[in-house]
Design a protein around this motif. Structure first.
Motif, PDB file in Angstrom:
ATOM      1  N   PRO A 154      17.550  60.513   8.008  1.00  0.00           N
ATOM      2  CA  PRO A 154      18.680  60.543   7.077  1.00  0.00           C
ATOM      3  C   PRO A 154      18.971  61.932   6.511  1.00  0.00           C
ATOM      4  O   PRO A 154      20.103  62.228   6.143  1.00  0.00           O
ATOM      5  CB  PRO A 154      18.300  59.565   5.966  1.00  0.00           C
ATOM      6  CG  PRO A 154      16.901  59.151   6.215  1.00  0.00           C
ATOM      7  CD  PRO A 154      16.490  59.632   7.571  1.00  0.00           C
ATOM      8  N   ALA A 155      17.968  62.797   6.462  1.00  0.00           N
ATOM      9  CA  ALA A 155      18.188  64.167   5.975  1.00  0.00           C
ATOM     10  C   ALA A 155      19.100  64.918   6.934  1.00  0.00           C
ATOM     11  O   ALA A 155      20.001  65.650   6.506  1.00  0.00           O
ATOM     12  CB  ALA A 155      16.858  64.893   5.814  1.00  0.00           C
ATOM     13  N   ILE A 156      18.890  64.735   8.225  1.00  0.00           N
ATOM     14  CA  ILE A 156      19.739  65.391   9.223  1.00  0.00           C
ATOM     15  C   ILE A 156      21.146  64.823   9.159  1.00  0.00           C
ATOM     16  O   ILE A 156      22.130  65.566   9.215  1.00  0.00           O
ATOM     17  CB  ILE A 156      19.115  65.245  10.630  1.00  0.00           C
ATOM     18  CG1 ILE A 156      17.822  66.053  10.680  1.00  0.00           C
ATOM     19  CG2 ILE A 156      20.095  65.692  11.712  1.00  0.00           C
ATOM     20  CD1 ILE A 156      16.974  65.823  11.896  1.00  0.00           C
ATOM     21  N   THR A 157      21.261  63.531   9.011  1.00  0.00           N
ATOM     22  CA  THR A 157      22.577  62.898   8.891  1.00  0.00           C
ATOM     23  C   THR A 157      23.317  63.422   7.675  1.00  0.00           C
ATOM     24  O   THR A 157      24.519  63.705   7.745  1.00  0.00           O
ATOM     25  CB  THR A 157      22.430  61.365   8.797  1.00  0.00           C
ATOM     26  OG1 THR A 157      21.746  60.901   9.961  1.00  0.00           O
ATOM     27  CG2 THR A 157      23.785  60.689   8.686  1.00  0.00           C
ATOM     28  N   ARG A 158      22.607  63.579   6.572  1.00  0.00           N
ATOM     29  CA  ARG A 158      23.219  64.076   5.335  1.00  0.00           C
ATOM     30  C   ARG A 158      23.844  65.456   5.547  1.00  0.00           C
ATOM     31  O   ARG A 158      24.957  65.724   5.100  1.00  0.00           O
ATOM     32  CB  ARG A 158      22.169  64.134   4.227  1.00  0.00           C
ATOM     33  CG  ARG A 158      22.676  64.695   2.943  1.00  0.00           C
ATOM     34  CD  ARG A 158      21.598  64.696   1.881  1.00  0.00           C
ATOM     35  NE  ARG A 158      22.043  65.499   0.750  1.00  0.00           N
ATOM     36  CZ  ARG A 158      21.258  65.897  -0.209  1.00  0.00           C
ATOM     37  NH1 ARG A 158      19.992  65.554  -0.223  1.00  0.00           N
ATOM     38  NH2 ARG A 158      21.721  66.642  -1.191  1.00  0.00           N
ATOM     39  N   VAL A 159      23.133  66.328   6.241  1.00  0.00           N
ATOM     40  CA  VAL A 159      23.646  67.674   6.499  1.00  0.00           C
ATOM     41  C   VAL A 159      24.740  67.625   7.567  1.00  0.00           C
ATOM     42  O   VAL A 159      25.778  68.271   7.437  1.00  0.00           O
ATOM     43  CB  VAL A 159      22.508  68.631   6.904  1.00  0.00           C
ATOM     44  CG1 VAL A 159      23.053  70.017   7.200  1.00  0.00           C
ATOM     45  CG2 VAL A 159      21.453  68.707   5.793  1.00  0.00           C
ATOM     46  N   ALA A 160      24.523  66.832   8.609  1.00  0.00           N
ATOM     47  CA  ALA A 160      25.486  66.753   9.713  1.00  0.00           C
ATOM     48  C   ALA A 160      26.858  66.268   9.246  1.00  0.00           C
ATOM     49  O   ALA A 160      27.881  66.675   9.807  1.00  0.00           O
ATOM     50  CB  ALA A 160      24.942  65.836  10.808  1.00  0.00           C
ATOM     51  N   MET A 161      26.886  65.440   8.233  1.00  0.00           N
ATOM     52  CA  MET A 161      28.167  64.937   7.716  1.00  0.00           C
ATOM     53  C   MET A 161      29.030  66.068   7.163  1.00  0.00           C
ATOM     54  O   MET A 161      30.241  65.917   7.033  1.00  0.00           O
ATOM     55  CB  MET A 161      27.913  63.879   6.637  1.00  0.00           C
ATOM     56  CG  MET A 161      27.385  62.592   7.210  1.00  0.00           C
ATOM     57  SD  MET A 161      26.934  61.293   6.006  1.00  0.00           S
ATOM     58  CE  MET A 161      27.890  61.645   4.584  1.00  0.00           C
TER      59      MET A 161
END
Length: 66
Positions: free
Chosen positions: A53-60
């Motif tokens: 979820p940390a990567i998703t948070r930044v990727a958004m």
């Protein structure tokens, strides 16, 4: 009974520079790397298939930075 009051919403678009700053701040806070490093890893496919979820948070935030 539905609320009949009218509400207005103001939309403020971020500049590309502001978007890059948002991405950089999130990448540093969540992953401990710069936004530029995150984008390089993203483009190289290093995060492909990650459910983190940390990567998703930044990727958004990528669309705001490009």
């Amino acid at each position: 009974m539905p609320d009949t009051q009218s509400h207005t919403v103001e939309v403020v678009e971020a500049t590309e520079e502001e978007g890059r700053a948002m991405l950089d701040g999130a990448a540093r806070e969540v992953l401990g790397i710069s936004g530029q490093e995150f984008l390089a890893k993203w483009d190289a496919g290093d995060y492909e298939g990650s459910g983190d979820p940390a990567i998703t948070r930044v990727a958004m935030l990528i669309p705001f930075a490009r």
